[in-house]
Motif scaffolding. Structure first.
Motif, PDB file in Angstrom:
ATOM      1  N   VAL A   1     -36.503  30.475   5.965  1.00 38.95           N
ATOM      2  CA  VAL A   1     -36.794  29.812   7.243  1.00 38.95           C
ATOM      3  C   VAL A   1     -35.762  30.196   8.302  1.00 38.95           C
ATOM      4  O   VAL A   1     -36.103  30.338   9.488  1.00 38.95           O
ATOM      5  CB  VAL A   1     -36.874  28.280   7.079  1.00 38.95           C
ATOM      6  CG1 VAL A   1     -38.050  27.899   6.210  1.00 38.95           C
ATOM      7  CG2 VAL A   1     -35.590  27.707   6.519  1.00 38.95           C
ATOM      8  N   PHE A   2     -34.504  30.407   7.915  1.00 40.44           N
ATOM      9  CA  PHE A   2     -33.523  30.874   8.880  1.00 40.44           C
ATOM     10  C   PHE A   2     -33.868  32.284   9.362  1.00 40.44           C
ATOM     11  O   PHE A   2     -33.703  32.610  10.536  1.00 40.44           O
ATOM     12  CB  PHE A   2     -32.122  30.858   8.273  1.00 40.44           C
ATOM     13  CG  PHE A   2     -31.494  29.481   8.227  1.00 40.44           C
ATOM     14  CD1 PHE A   2     -31.873  28.498   9.115  1.00 40.44           C
ATOM     15  CD2 PHE A   2     -30.517  29.193   7.299  1.00 40.44           C
ATOM     16  CE1 PHE A   2     -31.297  27.229   9.079  1.00 40.44           C
ATOM     17  CE2 PHE A   2     -29.926  27.929   7.253  1.00 40.44           C
ATOM     18  CZ  PHE A   2     -30.320  26.952   8.146  1.00 40.44           C
TER      19      PHE A   2
ATOM     20  N   SER B   1     -36.478  32.225  12.086  1.00 40.44           N
ATOM     21  CA  SER B   1     -35.970  31.889  13.419  1.00 40.44           C
ATOM     22  C   SER B   1     -35.269  33.088  14.048  1.00 40.44           C
ATOM     23  O   SER B   1     -35.386  33.328  15.260  1.00 40.44           O
ATOM     24  CB  SER B   1     -35.012  30.691  13.342  1.00 40.44           C
ATOM     25  OG  SER B   1     -33.798  31.036  12.700  1.00 40.44           O
TER      26      SER B   1
ATOM     27  N   THR C   1     -29.160  36.084  10.597  1.00 43.73           N
ATOM     28  CA  THR C   1     -29.386  34.646  10.713  1.00 43.73           C
ATOM     29  C   THR C   1     -29.450  33.982   9.346  1.00 43.73           C
ATOM     30  O   THR C   1     -28.891  32.897   9.136  1.00 43.73           O
ATOM     31  CB  THR C   1     -30.690  34.370  11.477  1.00 43.73           C
ATOM     32  OG1 THR C   1     -30.687  35.085  12.707  1.00 43.73           O
ATOM     33  CG2 THR C   1     -30.847  32.887  11.762  1.00 43.73           C
TER      34      THR C   1
ATOM     35  N   ASP D   1     -36.258  24.690   9.356  1.00 46.94           N
ATOM     36  CA  ASP D   1     -34.894  25.069   9.729  1.00 46.94           C
ATOM     37  C   ASP D   1     -33.949  23.887   9.559  1.00 46.94           C
ATOM     38  O   ASP D   1     -32.820  24.039   9.080  1.00 46.94           O
ATOM     39  CB  ASP D   1     -34.877  25.567  11.174  1.00 46.94           C
ATOM     40  CG  ASP D   1     -33.491  26.024  11.612  1.00 46.94           C
ATOM     41  OD1 ASP D   1     -33.152  27.177  11.331  1.00 46.94           O
ATOM     42  OD2 ASP D   1     -32.771  25.220  12.218  1.00 46.94           O
TER      43      ASP D   1
ATOM     44  N   GLY E   1     -26.731  31.232  12.762  1.00 46.21           N
ATOM     45  CA  GLY E   1     -27.303  31.053  14.082  1.00 46.21           C
ATOM     46  C   GLY E   1     -26.367  31.518  15.186  1.00 46.21           C
ATOM     47  O   GLY E   1     -26.807  32.074  16.200  1.00 46.21           O
TER      48      GLY E   1
END
Length: 222
Positions: free
Chosen positions: A21-22, A25, A47, A101, A138
């Motif tokens: 999921v990271f 993004s 990420t 996330d 991030g």
């Protein structure tokens, strides 16, 4: 300690879910920035794996899992491929991606804090690395995309604070010898819930007290 709470296969599955999921993004930001396929893959990898790499290098867990487990490396590439071909559809479920996330944030702050403590760091240092595990990827993503990192921007919902709360709860549980599979899950759920509430209600960290700066707001005129 982690291996006492969860089986290695469960730990790996949870790690890969958070990594996926990271990576989504990161790949979505690359698409918005009009990056090519290589840029999409790089941003997805950074990420997804950046926070864990920072933690592992600091605590001396080398080589990091990202370089010894093929699944850790290939999972972000799968996410990048999904976004490359289906990004309009993925954008439409961006809200759901945000929920996942947040779940990854909760998981990684708990796992990062516990792993750092396992390697002999103090509770305070372990909390710091728990936050770095959850938010570091991030930050690296935003820097590579030439953006101010989201966790430093006043106009974005709080991100590091939920990770800090989750990591601090883990440290308290360790201090009082109360860390278990159940209490670890509760700490992760607390960070997850705080992040969801921040997204839902627009919670932001306060700026400087009695701020009188005449600098133009970054969001004005956007």
């Amino acid at each position: 300690m982690l291996t006492d709470l969860f089986t290695p296969s469960v730990l790996r599955s949870l790690d890969l879910a958070g990594i996926f999921v990271f990576a989504i993004s990161g790949a979505l930001l690359a698409v918005r920035k009009n990056f090519d396929v290589f840029g999409i893959a790089v941003l997805a990898e950074v990420t997804a794996l950046g926070g864990g790499l920072i933690r592992d290098l600091i605590i001396g867990a080398v080589p990091p899992a990202a370089f010894t487990d093929f699944g850790y490396f290939v999972t972000p590439l799968i996410a990048a491929s999904l976004v490359f071909f289906l990004h309009p559809e993925v954008e439409r479920i961006n809200g759901a991606v945000g929920v996942f996330d947040a779940a990854g944030l909760g998981l990684f702050c708990v796992a990062g804090t516990t792993k750092a403590y396992e390697y002999g760091l103090s509770l305070t240092a372990s909390v710091t690395l728990g936050v770095a595990t959850a938010a570091g990827g991030g930050v690296l993503r935003d820097v590579l995309a030439n953006e101010v990192p989201s966790l430093l921007r006043w106009d974005r919902e709080i991100y590091a604070v939920p990770a800090l709360v989750g990591s601090s709860v883990v440290a308290l549980l360790v201090h009082f010898d109360a860390l278990s599979g159940g209490t670890s899950a509760l700490a992760a759920l607390l960070a997850f819930a705080l992040r969801l509430c921040a997204m839902r209600f627009g919670w932001r960290a306060p700026r400087a007290w009695n701020r009188r700066s005449t600098a133009r707001e970054e969001t004005e005129g956007a």
